[in-house]
Design a protein around this motif. Structure first.
Motif, PDB file in Angstrom:
ATOM      1  N   GLN B  30      13.110  12.170  -5.550  1.00 35.59           N
ATOM      2  CA  GLN B  30      12.155  11.062  -5.657  1.00 35.59           C
ATOM      3  C   GLN B  30      11.057  11.312  -6.695  1.00 35.59           C
ATOM      4  OE1 GLN B  30      10.726  10.521  -1.554  1.00 35.59           O
ATOM      5  NE2 GLN B  30      11.810   8.573  -1.589  1.00 35.59           N
ATOM      6  N   ALA B  31      11.074  12.496  -7.297  1.00 33.97           N
ATOM      7  CA  ALA B  31       9.932  12.910  -8.124  1.00 33.97           C
ATOM      8  C   ALA B  31       9.590  11.887  -9.201  1.00 33.97           C
ATOM      9  CB  ALA B  31      10.224  14.264  -8.751  1.00 33.97           C
ATOM     10  N   LEU B  34       8.081   8.690  -7.786  1.00 27.59           N
ATOM     11  CA  LEU B  34       6.732   8.888  -7.245  1.00 27.59           C
ATOM     12  C   LEU B  34       5.720   9.142  -8.353  1.00 27.59           C
ATOM     13  CD1 LEU B  34       7.465  11.110  -4.131  1.00 27.59           C
ATOM     14  CD2 LEU B  34       6.503   8.827  -4.117  1.00 27.59           C
ATOM     15  N   SER B  35       6.130   9.930  -9.343  1.00 24.25           N
ATOM     16  CA  SER B  35       5.134  10.292 -10.351  1.00 24.25           C
ATOM     17  C   SER B  35       4.832   9.106 -11.262  1.00 24.25           C
ATOM     18  CB  SER B  35       5.595  11.505 -11.156  1.00 24.25           C
ATOM     19  OG  SER B  35       6.794  11.212 -11.808  1.00 24.25           O
ATOM     20  N   ASP B  37       4.820   5.905 -10.033  1.00 26.50           N
ATOM     21  CA  ASP B  37       4.449   4.779  -9.193  1.00 26.50           C
ATOM     22  C   ASP B  37       3.170   4.131  -9.708  1.00 26.50           C
ATOM     23  OD1 ASP B  37       5.173   3.812  -6.167  1.00 26.50           O
ATOM     24  OD2 ASP B  37       3.052   3.543  -6.639  1.00 26.50           O
ATOM     25  N   ASN B  39       0.703   2.944  -8.228  1.00 25.73           N
ATOM     26  CA  ASN B  39      -0.528   3.332  -7.548  1.00 25.73           C
ATOM     27  C   ASN B  39      -0.879   4.794  -7.760  1.00 25.73           C
ATOM     28  OD1 ASN B  39      -1.200   0.867  -6.416  1.00 25.73           O
ATOM     29  ND2 ASN B  39       0.223   1.159  -4.730  1.00 25.73           N
ATOM     30  N   ASN B  40      -0.028   5.502  -8.461  1.00 26.20           N
ATOM     31  CA  ASN B  40      -0.305   6.913  -8.712  1.00 26.20           C
ATOM     32  C   ASN B  40      -1.286   7.023  -9.869  1.00 26.20           C
ATOM     33  OD1 ASN B  40      -0.330   9.620  -9.153  1.00 26.20           O
ATOM     34  ND2 ASN B  40       1.882   9.868  -8.969  1.00 26.20           N
ATOM     35  N   ARG B  41      -2.480   7.433  -9.536  1.00 27.60           N
ATOM     36  CA  ARG B  41      -3.561   7.465 -10.522  1.00 27.60           C
ATOM     37  C   ARG B  41      -3.276   8.434 -11.662  1.00 27.60           C
ATOM     38  NH1 ARG B  41      -8.754   5.470  -9.709  1.00 27.60           N
ATOM     39  NH2 ARG B  41     -10.410   6.573 -10.785  1.00 27.60           N
ATOM     40  N   ARG B  42      -2.379   9.380 -11.435  1.00 25.43           N
ATOM     41  CA  ARG B  42      -2.079  10.363 -12.479  1.00 25.43           C
ATOM     42  C   ARG B  42      -1.532   9.696 -13.738  1.00 25.43           C
ATOM     43  NH1 ARG B  42      -1.254  11.954  -7.725  1.00 25.43           N
ATOM     44  NH2 ARG B  42      -1.848  13.984  -6.940  1.00 25.43           N
TER      45      ARG B  42
END
Lengths: 470, 490
Positions: B30-31, B34-35, B37, B39-42
């Motif tokens: 899933q990496a 997820l990374s 996404d 909503n992922n502030r990164r």
């Protein structure tokens, strides 16, 4: 020629008078790694954040080294046959935990005074206390069977420890703390875990025959008699109470699991496992259907990335941390696990930092370390010669394994999240002290188990079996 | 006791194994998801960790910039030079609200994360330099864009200008516009600015890119397409009289269609004269005679019905309806359900100006690495050939007549041959709303080739209703844009 004969006779006896090697040197070599790895990790954080080796590097490395050295010497003197891996693994985990907490202390947004400021110094102090307590246990508890004397006192103490937090205000949504004004707060559940294992081990050792043999056969299962059900139902009720009144899913799961495991080992009856699982399932369903916080945890677990009122949840932030870490991670000091916010990245969610900054590789290494500690505990239980030692070792190890599973599984989204801390790694004084005590008791049991048996009385037949050569 | 102990040990082993499997699932399987996404502030943190590359005009001057901030998460912030002017081109790149248009499409180049910049990144890493983003060089003409934006002024509308010979977009203006700098950060002010620009809070929809993403009834400007279809069919010539009654009774209907000002010249007018005076009757009848299929086919050759027109920002699809006879007749004069983007009408003018060959419009000339190596260059591409070169020249004659001595005299430029077509598209039920003023045109250079084709639409205006005609409102804007391009060429 004559020396050959001696070796032959030695290996022919069933109990070797030489005994197993003590492996203390192995432990020392491992400890060197267990100190060096966190020291390098510490330097790594400093280089990544400020481009220079942190100022506290020498003191920190020396401190951990001295602590490990003293622990090693005490084990060498007071528990010379103890398992050689437990101390290094615990030291390594504790050292890495300190580095991770120190690394998160470098993030101003989660190290505000309101959140308690920097936590690494406190954690270092608690770790020192923990090691000291562990050494005290090793020095003063010369034989673990002494604990058997305190079976029922343990029960009372454990009950008090478990019930106390009910009378203190909830913190971070769970009622698992007792606050002593001026001293600080304590998480009694961590200590209760050990004490209740002592109680179970003592109780089950006495009652195992009654529980195992007096049963009725029903549909292929040996069901216990009604009167023997008393204690298991009492524990079940207690764990449900913890769940309901202290809103602490993890601890109740832990105690119930612990009891089922020890009961199964003591009685060797599968029916107890079935019975226990049935009870816990019933309890979980019943509670989940009316306790709001359990439901929200389950919802979070089912939809980890869903937002709440447009805001990203802690669960989602943790998932993003893991996902962004990927295979190799961003490197220590270069991740953004602080986005989880508040104090959580240092305590419950510390594994998210591991996952993001050390990657899948680092996370697996940490999990394997925990697995190794559990394996050494199980081996100790197998090797222990007395039933009380076996039960106590399997109880403590089982509790440790369950705790690791419940926390790591919760944080990675395998199971719903519960409020427990990762042993050794996470910030929290009670946790680190209790877990050092746990390791110390396991060390003591393993020392007794691996200690050579007293040399057998010289056999009168020994002369007869001597090989006579022409 | 050892048998159950072993089983418990195996059980604990399984617990550990399930944790390891879960870790692999989350961090390996899933990496990626997820990374990245939303909503992922990164994602945003990475994007603003170094100064962002710039978007440049065709003369190599940047229209964007980056400035260092003191925010905890974001080291740099996007800035825009004259943001309102260029917003329809650049889009926005906001720490809090993501990115759009060129900023989004070329994010990899601008941040330096693009695979094609791998070598640069590695060198930067080895030499200890900060990662650098590349630049995006557009085809936009600074002066033409300015002329378009200033020409529109306070009015609601859009301008699209193309170089007919290459398809390069020279101007792309939309008003009212917005300044992407106002919400480039992630503070409270940015949130406020953002929410005020949203459709719900601002009926003018400043963030709508009208030149690309809004479709309008093209009105009389569409008569160029109808004329093209007529000439191509062989049923019509430029100067022979057509058999066109005035007023014209729409087929299968009792509705009579008249002409603006009941111009007597429209009766049986030739194609040239009908264009000159924008005769509804002639072109509605022509559309009916050619039929819905033939009309649609011609519209599609000019770019209608293309739902994936990426320049590289995707333009909305322009639609010529598949409909019954009266509706088809009305669609032939740019009414009914006929809808086109300003870019589409500029393409119509450009195809005529380029002797019948339609070039695919594009607005990114090249992507440039930080070391100025060209990573990607856009080559002009032929899209279709809607009309033969012979017929295209006849259409040019007709459009030039419009400007010399017809409805589009306001578009005259001294010493320059200009061809154009006015339009006043009615909209709203029973024409209750202000009509849209249209003008499409091209200007010829000294070599006889045309360096610019323009479409201008002005949505509604506070001026008097009957004054709204392409000639009065839209044509002067188009003239300014053409002048700007011609001046630049000299």
């Amino acid at each position: 020629m004559s020396s050959n004969v001696n070796i032959n006779t030695g290996s022919n006896t069933t109990v070797s008078p030489g005994g197993l090697p003590s492996r203390r040197n192995t432990e020392l070599a491992m400890l060197v790694f267990a100190v060096l790895i966190p020291a390098f990790a510490y330097a790594n954080v400093g280089l990544a954040k400020d481009g220079e080796i942190p100022a506290g590097m020498l003191g920190y490395g020396l401190g951990l080294g001295v602590l490990a050295g003293i622990a090693h010497l005490v084990v060498r003197r007071w528990a010379p046959y103890a398992d050689p891996l437990m101390l290094p693994v615990a030291t390594l985990l504790n050292g890495l935990g300190l580095v991770l907490i120190w690394r998160l202390d470098q993030e101003p947004t989660i190290t505000t005074p309101a959140l308690g400021g920097a936590m690494a110094p406190g954690q270092l102090m608690w770790s020192t206390l923990g090691v000291a307590l562990a050494l005290g246990v090793l020095i003063f508890l010369r034989d673990h069977r002494v604990l058997q004397r305190y079976t029922y006192i343990s029960m009372v103490v454990a009950l008090i420890l478990l019930i106390l937090p009910m009378f203190f205000p909830a913190r971070y949504g769970a009622r698992i703390w007792i606050t002593i004004p001026g001293v600080g707060s304590l998480q009694p559940g961590e200590f209760a875990k050990i004490i209740i294992a002592v109680f179970f081990a003592g109780y089950l050792m006495v009652k195992r025959d009654a529980l195992a043999l007096a049963s009725r056969r029903f549909m292929g299962l040996y069901l216990p008699r009604g009167r023997d059900l008393g204690p298991i139902l009492a524990i079940w009720a207690l764990s449900l109470m913890i769940l309901i009144f202290e809103t602490d899913l993890g601890t109740s799961l832990l105690f119930f699991g612990l009891f089922v495991i020890m009961l199964y080992v003591a009685t060797e009856r599968t029916s107890w496992v079935v019975f226990g699982l049935g009870l816990s399932a019933a309890g979980a369903v019943a509670v989940a259907s009316f306790a709001g916080h359990v439901q929200s945890r389950v919802d979070n677990w089912l939809n980890p990335l869903a937002t709440e009122n447009g805001a990203v949840t802690e669960t989602a932030q943790a998932m993003y941390s893991f996902g962004s870490g990927g295979m190799l991670g961003s490197g220590l000091g270069q991740g953004y696990s602080r986005l989880i916010g508040g104090i959580a990245p240092k305590s419950d969610y510390i594994l998210a930092t591991v996952g993001e900054e050390l990657g899948l590789t680092g996370l697996m290494a940490i999990l394997v370390l925990y697995g190794l500690l559990v394996e050494r505990g199980m081996r100790t239980a197998l090797a222990a010669r007395d039933p009380f030692g076996k039960l106590l070792a399997v109880g403590l190890t089982g509790a440790f394994a369950l705790q690791v599973f419940v926390v790591a599984g919760g944080v990675t989204g395998l199971i719903p999240l519960t409020g427990m801390t990762m042993p050794f790694l996470a910030q929290g004084g009670s946790s680190v002290i209790a877990n050092w005590a746990l390791v110390a008791i396991l060390l003591r049991i393993s020392d007794t188990a691996r200690r050579p048996a007293p040399a057998p009385a010289p056999s009168p037949d020994a002369e007869m079996t001597q090989v006579v050569r022409p | 006791m050892n048998k159950p102990l072993r089983r418990v040990a195996i059980f604990c082993g399984l617990l550990m194994l399930s944790l390891l499997l879960r870790a692999n699932w989350v961090q390996f399987v899933q990496a990626e998801e997820l990374s990245n996404d939303k909503n992922n502030r990164r994602v945003a943190i990475d994007r603003y960790a170094q100064p962002r590359g710039d978007i440049l005009t065709s003369d190599g001057k940047p229209i964007t910039g980056s400035t260092e901030t003191d925010s905890a998460d974001f080291k740099y912030k996007r800035t825009y030079k004259n943001g309102e002017l260029w917003a329809p081109v650049t889009g926005y790149a906001s720490q809090a609200f993501g990115a759009s248009q060129l900023e989004a499409l070329n994010d990899g180049i601008l941040t330096g994360d693009d695979d094609r910049l791998f070598f640069n990144r590695t060198i930067d890493m080895l030499t200890g330099k900060e990662q650098q983003g590349g630049n995006v060089v557009t085809t936009l003409d600074r002066e033409a864009q300015k002329a378009a934006f200033e020409g529109l002024g306070q009015r609601k509308g859009a301008v699209a200008a193309i170089d007919p010979q290459s398809g390069a977009v020279l101007a792309l203006a939309s008003t009212p516009s917005y300044d992407p700098s106002s919400f480039a950060g992630n503070g409270e002010k940015d949130s406020e600015a953002w929410s005020q620009l949203q459709k719900g809070n601002n009926p003018d929809e400043p963030m709508l890119n009208r030149a690309l993403r809004q479709t309008y009834p093209p009105g009389s400007t569409f008569k160029v397409v109808t004329a093209a279809a007529g000439l191509e069919s062989g049923k019509y010539t430029l100067d022979d009289k057509t058999n066109s009654p005035d007023p014209y009774l729409l087929p299968d209907s009792s509705t009579k269609l008249g002409n603006e000002g009941d111009n007597p010249a429209c009766k049986n007018a030739s194609v040239r004269v009908a264009m000159q005076w924008s005769c509804n009757t002639v072109f509605a009848k022509m559309s009916d005679k050619l039929g819905n299929d033939e009309m649609r086919e011609m519209a599609q050759k000019f770019g209608y019905g293309e739902d994936e027109l990426d320049i590289p920002v995707r333009a909305a699809e322009s639609v010529y309806p598949e409909d019954n006879r009266p509706q088809n007749a009305m669609a032939g004069i740019g009414q009914a359900s006929n809808r086109a983007t300003p870019l589409q009408m500029a393409m119509v003018a450009s195809a005529v100006a380029n002797d019948g060959t339609l070039m695919k419009p594009y607005m990114v000339d090249k992507l440039v690495a930080p070391n100025l190596n060209v990573i990607e260059q856009t080559d002009p591409q032929e899209m279709s050939e809607p009309v033969s070169s012979e017929n295209a020249q006849k259409l040019q004659e007709a459009m030039e007549t419009v400007v010399q001595d017809g409805t589009g005299t306001t578009a005259q430029i001294p010493g320059v041959t200009v061809g154009g077509k006015t339009g006043t598209a009615q909209h709203g039920e029973n024409n209750s709303k202000n009509p849209y003023a249209w003008f499409i045109s091209y200007a010829k250079g000294e070599d006889g080739n045309s360096p610019v084709a323009v479409a201008v639409v002005i949505e509604s205006s506070d001026t008097q209703r009957d004054e709204i005609s392409g000639s009065k409102l839209a044509a002067p804007v188009a003239t300014d844009v053409m002048k700007a391009v011609l001046d630049n060429k000299q």
